[in-house]
Scaffold this motif. Structure first.
Motif, PDB file in Angstrom:
ATOM      1  N   MET A   1       1.102  -1.133  -0.135  1.00 36.17           N
ATOM      2  CA  MET A   1       0.083  -0.224   0.061  1.00 36.17           C
ATOM      3  C   MET A   1       0.715   1.322   0.208  1.00 36.17           C
ATOM      4  SD  MET A   1      -3.496   0.774   2.726  1.00 36.17           S
ATOM      5  CE  MET A   1      -4.488   1.632   2.068  1.00 36.17           C
ATOM      6  N   ILE A   2       0.904   1.994  -0.473  1.00 40.83           N
ATOM      7  CA  ILE A   2       1.090   3.557  -0.686  1.00 40.83           C
ATOM      8  C   ILE A   2       1.121   4.053   0.736  1.00 40.83           C
ATOM      9  CG2 ILE A   2       1.155   5.482  -2.459  1.00 40.83           C
ATOM     10  CD1 ILE A   2       0.325   4.565  -4.621  1.00 40.83           C
ATOM     11  N   THR A   3       1.764   4.567   1.360  1.00 41.98           N
ATOM     12  CA  THR A   3       2.323   5.719   1.901  1.00 41.98           C
ATOM     13  C   THR A   3       1.288   7.416   1.550  1.00 41.98           C
ATOM     14  OG1 THR A   3       4.470   6.450   2.118  1.00 41.98           O
ATOM     15  CG2 THR A   3       3.387   4.888   3.141  1.00 41.98           C
ATOM     16  N   ALA A   4       0.675   8.135   2.366  1.00 44.41           N
ATOM     17  CA  ALA A   4       0.772   9.342   1.928  1.00 44.41           C
ATOM     18  C   ALA A   4       1.868  10.154   1.437  1.00 44.41           C
ATOM     19  CB  ALA A   4      -0.288   9.970   2.858  1.00 44.41           C
ATOM     20  N   GLU A   5       3.104  10.081   2.346  1.00 42.40           N
ATOM     21  CA  GLU A   5       4.717  10.367   2.018  1.00 42.40           C
ATOM     22  C   GLU A   5       4.861  10.625   0.373  1.00 42.40           C
ATOM     23  OE1 GLU A   5       7.077  10.242   4.914  1.00 42.40           O
ATOM     24  OE2 GLU A   5       5.809  10.333   6.743  1.00 42.40           O
ATOM     25  N   LYS A   6       4.774   9.392  -0.045  1.00 37.68           N
ATOM     26  CA  LYS A   6       4.922   9.453  -1.204  1.00 37.68           C
ATOM     27  C   LYS A   6       3.549   8.875  -2.019  1.00 37.68           C
ATOM     28  CE  LYS A   6       9.224   8.928   0.050  1.00 37.68           C
ATOM     29  NZ  LYS A   6      10.263   9.917  -0.662  1.00 37.68           N
ATOM     30  N   SER A   7       3.021   9.301  -2.530  1.00 37.24           N
ATOM     31  CA  SER A   7       1.274   9.602  -3.579  1.00 37.24           C
ATOM     32  C   SER A   7       1.969  10.628  -4.392  1.00 37.24           C
ATOM     33  CB  SER A   7       0.497   9.797  -2.590  1.00 37.24           C
ATOM     34  OG  SER A   7       0.234  11.055  -2.102  1.00 37.24           O
ATOM     35  N   LEU A   8       1.073   9.934  -5.727  1.00 36.50           N
ATOM     36  CA  LEU A   8       1.476  11.927  -6.778  1.00 36.50           C
ATOM     37  C   LEU A   8       0.882  13.019  -6.612  1.00 36.50           C
ATOM     38  CD1 LEU A   8       2.724  12.239  -9.790  1.00 36.50           C
ATOM     39  CD2 LEU A   8       0.160  11.161  -9.938  1.00 36.50           C
ATOM     40  N   HIS A   9      -0.246  12.543  -5.140  1.00 38.26           N
ATOM     41  CA  HIS A   9      -0.614  14.065  -4.500  1.00 38.26           C
ATOM     42  C   HIS A   9       0.381  14.480  -3.882  1.00 38.26           C
ATOM     43  CE1 HIS A   9      -3.089  16.647  -2.451  1.00 38.26           C
ATOM     44  NE2 HIS A   9      -4.395  16.810  -2.958  1.00 38.26           N
ATOM     45  N   TRP A  10       1.221  14.029  -3.115  1.00 36.85           N
ATOM     46  CA  TRP A  10       1.784  14.874  -2.139  1.00 36.85           C
ATOM     47  C   TRP A  10       2.655  14.819  -3.056  1.00 36.85           C
ATOM     48  CZ3 TRP A  10       7.321  13.124  -1.103  1.00 36.85           C
ATOM     49  CH2 TRP A  10       7.823  13.142  -0.210  1.00 36.85           C
ATOM     50  N   ALA A  11       3.558  14.434  -3.704  1.00 34.65           N
ATOM     51  CA  ALA A  11       5.029  14.803  -5.033  1.00 34.65           C
ATOM     52  C   ALA A  11       4.370  16.081  -5.566  1.00 34.65           C
ATOM     53  CB  ALA A  11       5.380  13.849  -5.778  1.00 34.65           C
ATOM     54  N   VAL A  12       3.234  16.456  -5.945  1.00 35.19           N
ATOM     55  CA  VAL A  12       3.032  17.519  -6.808  1.00 35.19           C
ATOM     56  C   VAL A  12       2.850  18.526  -5.633  1.00 35.19           C
ATOM     57  CG1 VAL A  12       0.898  18.630  -8.100  1.00 35.19           C
ATOM     58  CG2 VAL A  12       1.972  16.831  -8.252  1.00 35.19           C
ATOM     59  N   ASP A  13       2.330  18.121  -4.063  1.00 37.26           N
ATOM     60  CA  ASP A  13       2.647  19.473  -3.369  1.00 37.26           C
ATOM     61  C   ASP A  13       3.289  19.548  -2.965  1.00 37.26           C
ATOM     62  OD1 ASP A  13      -0.761  19.622  -3.287  1.00 37.26           O
ATOM     63  OD2 ASP A  13      -1.137  18.306  -1.564  1.00 37.26           O
ATOM     64  N   LYS A  14       4.440  19.486  -3.141  1.00 41.62           N
ATOM     65  CA  LYS A  14       6.337  19.247  -2.638  1.00 41.62           C
ATOM     66  C   LYS A  14       6.209  20.205  -3.701  1.00 41.62           C
ATOM     67  CE  LYS A  14      10.407  17.446  -1.555  1.00 41.62           C
ATOM     68  NZ  LYS A  14      10.832  15.974  -1.213  1.00 41.62           N
ATOM     69  N   TRP A  15       6.358  19.614  -4.419  1.00 37.20           N
ATOM     70  CA  TRP A  15       6.910  20.359  -6.002  1.00 37.20           C
ATOM     71  C   TRP A  15       6.490  20.912  -6.599  1.00 37.20           C
ATOM     72  CZ3 TRP A  15      12.220  19.174  -7.074  1.00 37.20           C
ATOM     73  CH2 TRP A  15      12.930  17.951  -6.412  1.00 37.20           C
ATOM     74  N   LEU A  16       5.535  21.840  -6.834  1.00 43.16           N
ATOM     75  CA  LEU A  16       4.612  22.417  -6.863  1.00 43.16           C
ATOM     76  C   LEU A  16       3.544  23.368  -6.560  1.00 43.16           C
ATOM     77  CD1 LEU A  16       3.167  20.570 -10.983  1.00 43.16           C
ATOM     78  CD2 LEU A  16       5.416  22.149 -10.754  1.00 43.16           C
ATOM     79  N   ALA A  17       3.577  23.135  -5.098  1.00 44.01           N
ATOM     80  CA  ALA A  17       2.698  23.788  -4.332  1.00 44.01           C
ATOM     81  C   ALA A  17       1.643  24.427  -4.796  1.00 44.01           C
ATOM     82  CB  ALA A  17       3.500  24.697  -3.435  1.00 44.01           C
ATOM     83  N   PRO A  18       0.522  23.954  -5.362  1.00 43.83           N
ATOM     84  CA  PRO A  18      -0.179  24.608  -6.423  1.00 43.83           C
ATOM     85  C   PRO A  18      -1.775  24.617  -5.143  1.00 43.83           C
ATOM     86  CG  PRO A  18      -0.986  22.197  -5.827  1.00 43.83           C
ATOM     87  CD  PRO A  18       0.809  22.293  -5.875  1.00 43.83           C
ATOM     88  N   THR A  19      -2.292  25.970  -5.504  1.00 47.79           N
ATOM     89  CA  THR A  19      -2.695  27.164  -4.719  1.00 47.79           C
ATOM     90  C   THR A  19      -4.262  26.976  -5.847  1.00 47.79           C
ATOM     91  OG1 THR A  19      -2.292  29.107  -6.123  1.00 47.79           O
ATOM     92  CG2 THR A  19      -1.419  28.359  -3.421  1.00 47.79           C
ATOM     93  N   PRO A  20      -5.591  27.738  -5.775  1.00 49.31           N
ATOM     94  CA  PRO A  20      -6.133  27.994  -6.190  1.00 49.31           C
ATOM     95  C   PRO A  20      -6.363  28.733  -7.247  1.00 49.31           C
ATOM     96  CG  PRO A  20      -7.562  28.067  -4.145  1.00 49.31           C
ATOM     97  CD  PRO A  20      -5.686  27.447  -4.566  1.00 49.31           C
ATOM     98  N   ALA A  21      -5.350  29.986  -7.190  1.00 44.01           N
ATOM     99  CA  ALA A  21      -5.551  31.212  -7.708  1.00 44.01           C
ATOM    100  C   ALA A  21      -3.801  30.308  -9.286  1.00 44.01           C
ATOM    101  CB  ALA A  21      -4.623  31.603  -7.364  1.00 44.01           C
ATOM    102  N   MET A  22      -2.730  29.355  -9.083  1.00 45.99           N
ATOM    103  CA  MET A  22      -2.624  28.785  -9.736  1.00 45.99           C
ATOM    104  C   MET A  22      -1.971  27.289  -9.742  1.00 45.99           C
ATOM    105  SD  MET A  22       0.999  30.877  -9.542  1.00 45.99           S
ATOM    106  CE  MET A  22       1.138  32.232  -8.482  1.00 45.99           C
ATOM    107  N   PRO A  23      -3.257  27.018  -9.888  1.00 43.95           N
ATOM    108  CA  PRO A  23      -3.598  24.900  -9.854  1.00 43.95           C
ATOM    109  C   PRO A  23      -2.753  25.049 -10.787  1.00 43.95           C
ATOM    110  CG  PRO A  23      -5.529  26.198 -11.680  1.00 43.95           C
ATOM    111  CD  PRO A  23      -4.175  27.288 -10.953  1.00 43.95           C
ATOM    112  N   ALA A  24      -2.723  23.275 -10.374  1.00 45.22           N
ATOM    113  CA  ALA A  24      -1.187  22.563 -11.488  1.00 45.22           C
ATOM    114  C   ALA A  24      -2.533  21.518 -12.332  1.00 45.22           C
ATOM    115  CB  ALA A  24      -0.981  21.353 -10.596  1.00 45.22           C
ATOM    116  N   ARG A  25      -2.139  20.491 -13.046  1.00 46.27           N
ATOM    117  CA  ARG A  25      -2.729  19.927 -14.089  1.00 46.27           C
ATOM    118  C   ARG A  25      -2.028  18.996 -14.833  1.00 46.27           C
ATOM    119  NH1 ARG A  25      -3.606  20.095 -19.515  1.00 46.27           N
ATOM    120  NH2 ARG A  25      -2.532  21.070 -21.260  1.00 46.27           N
ATOM    121  N   VAL A  26      -2.555  17.977 -15.316  1.00 45.11           N
ATOM    122  CA  VAL A  26      -2.091  16.683 -15.865  1.00 45.11           C
ATOM    123  C   VAL A  26      -1.920  16.553 -16.989  1.00 45.11           C
ATOM    124  CG1 VAL A  26      -1.848  13.801 -16.003  1.00 45.11           C
ATOM    125  CG2 VAL A  26      -2.589  14.751 -13.787  1.00 45.11           C
ATOM    126  N   ALA A  27      -0.628  17.066 -17.728  1.00 42.51           N
ATOM    127  CA  ALA A  27      -0.422  17.285 -19.060  1.00 42.51           C
ATOM    128  C   ALA A  27      -0.819  16.131 -19.841  1.00 42.51           C
ATOM    129  CB  ALA A  27       0.890  18.597 -19.054  1.00 42.51           C
TER     130      ALA A  27
END
Length: 82
Positions: A1-27
């Motif tokens: 089972m994937i821990t929350a610390e290494k999920s894709l969501h966690w990695a995106v939050d860590k590296w891109l820190a998306p906000t409602p004003a500057m969202p991230a999207r899967v390209a």
């Protein structure tokens, strides 16, 4: 089972820190040619321009910004009873 610390969501939050004003999207969401390992390209619009980061899924289920190590041929010698 994937821990929350290494999920894709966690990695995106860590590296891109998306906000409602500057969202991230899967390209792009693909698999590598040789070992069929998954990778995802995430884009976020920043004041300096578009930022794209590739995330790679490792065999243990974690997502990282570096690809998994390539499997290499290995030899193992066993002693034989004489």
């Amino acid at each position: 089972m994937i821990t929350a610390e290494k999920s894709l969501h966690w990695a995106v939050d860590k590296w891109l820190a998306p906000t409602p004003a500057m969202p991230a999207r899967v390209a792009r969401c693909c698999r590598t040619g040789t070992h069929r390992r998954r990778y995802v390209c995430i884009e976020a619009l920043r004041p300096g321009g578009l930022l794209s980061i590739f995330f790679f899924r490792h065999d243990d289920g974690t997502w990282n910004v570096f690809p998994p190590a390539a499997e290499r041929p290995a030899m193992n010698g066993y002693r034989r009873a004489a």
